[in-house]
Enzyme design. Sequence first.
Site, mmCIF file in Angstrom:
data_model
loop_
_atom_site.group_PDB
_atom_site.id
_atom_site.type_symbol
_atom_site.label_atom_id
_atom_site.label_comp_id
_atom_site.label_asym_id
_atom_site.label_seq_id
_atom_site.Cartn_x
_atom_site.Cartn_y
_atom_site.Cartn_z
ATOM 1 N N CYS A 82 58.329 -7.040 -96.280
ATOM 2 C CA CYS A 82 58.062 -8.153 -95.365
ATOM 3 C C CYS A 82 58.777 -7.890 -94.042
ATOM 4 O O CYS A 82 59.887 -7.347 -94.031
ATOM 5 C CB CYS A 82 58.586 -9.422 -96.026
ATOM 6 S SG CYS A 82 58.723 -10.824 -94.933
ATOM 7 N N GLN A 303 63.056 -25.734 -81.239
ATOM 8 C CA GLN A 303 63.950 -24.690 -81.759
ATOM 9 C C GLN A 303 63.812 -24.647 -83.279
ATOM 10 O O GLN A 303 63.890 -25.695 -83.931
ATOM 11 C CB GLN A 303 65.404 -25.010 -81.383
ATOM 12 C CG GLN A 303 65.669 -25.002 -79.882
ATOM 13 C CD GLN A 303 65.637 -23.615 -79.267
ATOM 14 O OE1 GLN A 303 65.652 -22.595 -79.977
ATOM 15 N NE2 GLN A 303 65.579 -23.554 -77.953
ATOM 16 N N CYS A 430 66.956 -16.332 -75.144
ATOM 17 C CA CYS A 430 66.770 -15.729 -76.476
ATOM 18 C C CYS A 430 66.589 -14.215 -76.330
ATOM 19 O O CYS A 430 66.168 -13.549 -77.269
ATOM 20 C CB CYS A 430 65.585 -16.359 -77.193
ATOM 21 S SG CYS A 430 64.079 -16.365 -76.223
HETATM 22 C C1 LIG Z 1 62.529 -20.974 -75.423
HETATM 23 S S1 LIG Z 1 61.423 -22.341 -75.298
HETATM 24 C C2 LIG Z 1 62.559 -23.613 -74.873
HETATM 25 C C3 LIG Z 1 62.086 -25.029 -75.083
HETATM 26 C C4 LIG Z 1 63.143 -26.117 -75.034
HETATM 27 N N1 LIG Z 1 64.094 -25.938 -73.966
HETATM 28 C C5 LIG Z 1 63.847 -26.258 -76.364
HETATM 29 O O1 LIG Z 1 65.056 -25.986 -76.470
HETATM 30 O O2 LIG Z 1 63.182 -26.671 -77.330
HETATM 31 C C6 LIG Z 1 60.566 -21.961 -73.838
HETATM 32 C C7 LIG Z 1 59.560 -22.988 -73.421
HETATM 33 O O3 LIG Z 1 59.025 -22.570 -72.166
HETATM 34 C C8 LIG Z 1 57.650 -22.885 -72.116
HETATM 35 N N2 LIG Z 1 57.097 -22.016 -71.078
HETATM 36 C C9 LIG Z 1 56.764 -20.710 -71.164
HETATM 37 N N3 LIG Z 1 56.383 -20.236 -69.956
HETATM 38 C C10 LIG Z 1 56.475 -21.280 -69.089
HETATM 39 C C11 LIG Z 1 56.207 -21.412 -67.697
HETATM 40 N N4 LIG Z 1 55.796 -20.386 -66.965
HETATM 41 N N5 LIG Z 1 56.420 -22.630 -67.129
HETATM 42 C C12 LIG Z 1 56.850 -23.678 -67.862
HETATM 43 N N6 LIG Z 1 57.122 -23.591 -69.190
HETATM 44 C C13 LIG Z 1 56.933 -22.411 -69.798
HETATM 45 C C14 LIG Z 1 57.171 -22.667 -73.535
HETATM 46 O O4 LIG Z 1 55.988 -23.375 -73.797
HETATM 47 C C15 LIG Z 1 58.370 -23.188 -74.336
HETATM 48 O O5 LIG Z 1 58.232 -24.555 -74.614
#
Ligand SMILES: C[S@@+](CC[C@H](N)C(=O)[O-])C[C@H]1O[C@@H](n2cnc3c(N)ncnc32)[C@H](O)[C@@H]1O
Length: 473
Positions: A82, A303, A430
């Site tokens: 896996c 998350q 991340c």
């Molecule tokens: C690592 S996650 C973090 C979400 C949130 N801060 C959390 O802790 O749950 C990154 C987020 O960025 C959004 N995202 C990706 N590219 C983006 C963009 N160009 N503009 C706005 N949001 C974006 C994704 O949909 C996702 O929800």
Amino acid sequence: MARKKRRQAIEQLQITAYAAEGKSIGHLEDGKVVFVAGAIPGDVVSAWPGKEKKTWMDARLVRVNVPSPDRVQPFCPHFGLCGGCKWQMLPYEKQLQYKQQQVGDQLQRISGIELPEIQPIIGSAADRYYRNKLEFTFSATRYRTSAELAEAGDEKLPEEGALGFHAPGLFDKVVPIQTCFLQPDPTNEVLRVLRDYTERNGLTYYNFKTHEGWLRNVVLRVARTGQVLLNLVLAYEDVEAREAILAHLLQEIPQITSLHYTINQKVNDTLYDQDIITVKGPGYITEMLEDFSFKISPKSFFQTNTQQAERMYQEVRTAAGLTGTEVLYDLYCGTGSIGIFCSRQAGKIIGIEAVADAVTDAKANAELNGLSGKCQFYAGDVSKICTPDFFREHGRPDVLITDPPRAGMHEDLINQILAIRAPRVVYVSCNPATQARDLALLDRSYRVTWLQPLDLFPHTHHIENIAVLELKA
Ligand SMILES: C[S@@+](CC[C@H](N)C(=O)[O-])C[C@H]1O[C@@H](n2cnc3c(N)ncnc32)[C@H](O)[C@@H]1O
């Protein structure tokens, strides 16, 4: 001149150090560095040469000849096949040590800027059953081990389906999963029920080459509140069969609080552009972080390690240094979770997120937590929304929290941050490699004052890191 391809396995390679991304290194006699995924420091391995450059090469692990004294017995029977928890052969303390080292190495090497001492990594309280979301795949082609293939010899083996996870690097083959240690129940029970029901009723699994077959994926979200969301993804509509399988799931797994299905007729698996139909329940689950409630719809990011996300947000809130009056921007805000988590210490929160459903959730979450008057959320690309006009209209950020996906921030956004000169930036990442690249760009106006790695993904090489940046005088 093209480099001559090596045609022989590398034998007795001593693995001396961890590199990054799950790869460790050894050296050939001529000093060339060899990266081997799946090997750990202390191993002596045989490896097959792959991509090769002047000073380094990749190699595929063939055999561990002498195991490292650090190796432990992996607890999952699917380990090695896996693609999920590839670091189970390392004690958790060692995993943390290597993750800490990776953050330090990548930030130093890639950013090339002056950095403070990195805080000791915060490990995950739970290293099993820590994920709230998992996606399993139905495939018409079960992955067969090399031992199975060797035993079969020239005999053509019959096609067999599997429900589980993709075999690493193989888009069409799936390793059948009987028991997964990543998500609490009812996940394993769902797998058993689906396997039994589909076999008994002769239902077909998706074939990634011919694009035939009915069942594609099952996505499960299990919240600490006890709520369970299940989305069954099908390749085409068959009303009778669909109603029957969903009714069976509800009957066998009464814990399901939000049941969905999706008809995905595309070649790829992404569901962002698909209609997710609710069959039973509210269409979302609710999760708690401290005493804040969060509504999470099927398309929204949340998350995946809930307990450790709470720990991470506490660190972010402390790092933000809020006093109750600040204008706080929450960029890449998902369901608004970080902004809402910091809301009692801030004056106003502006969140921006690309996924429209997540923004709908964020607005509902603000209301759910009695914060509608304090929070505003906007849907769209953060690098396009964050213009000087937008900042003028909504207020200059006192603190800007940014939590981009693995690719890091777009350079346009970095330039907007440099132009607006928010006094403090808290950068949650991340992927330390892209974070390092972005910190180097921000170095023109910002000094990094605090670095805090956290582990949200035990038994994998993934790592989260918080960087705090202060505006230079
Ligand atoms: C690592 S996650 C973090 C979400 C949130 N801060 C959390 O802790 O749950 C990154 C987020 O960025 C959004 N995202 C990706 N590219 C983006 C963009 N160009 N503009 C706005 N949001 C974006 C994704 O949909 C996702 O929800």
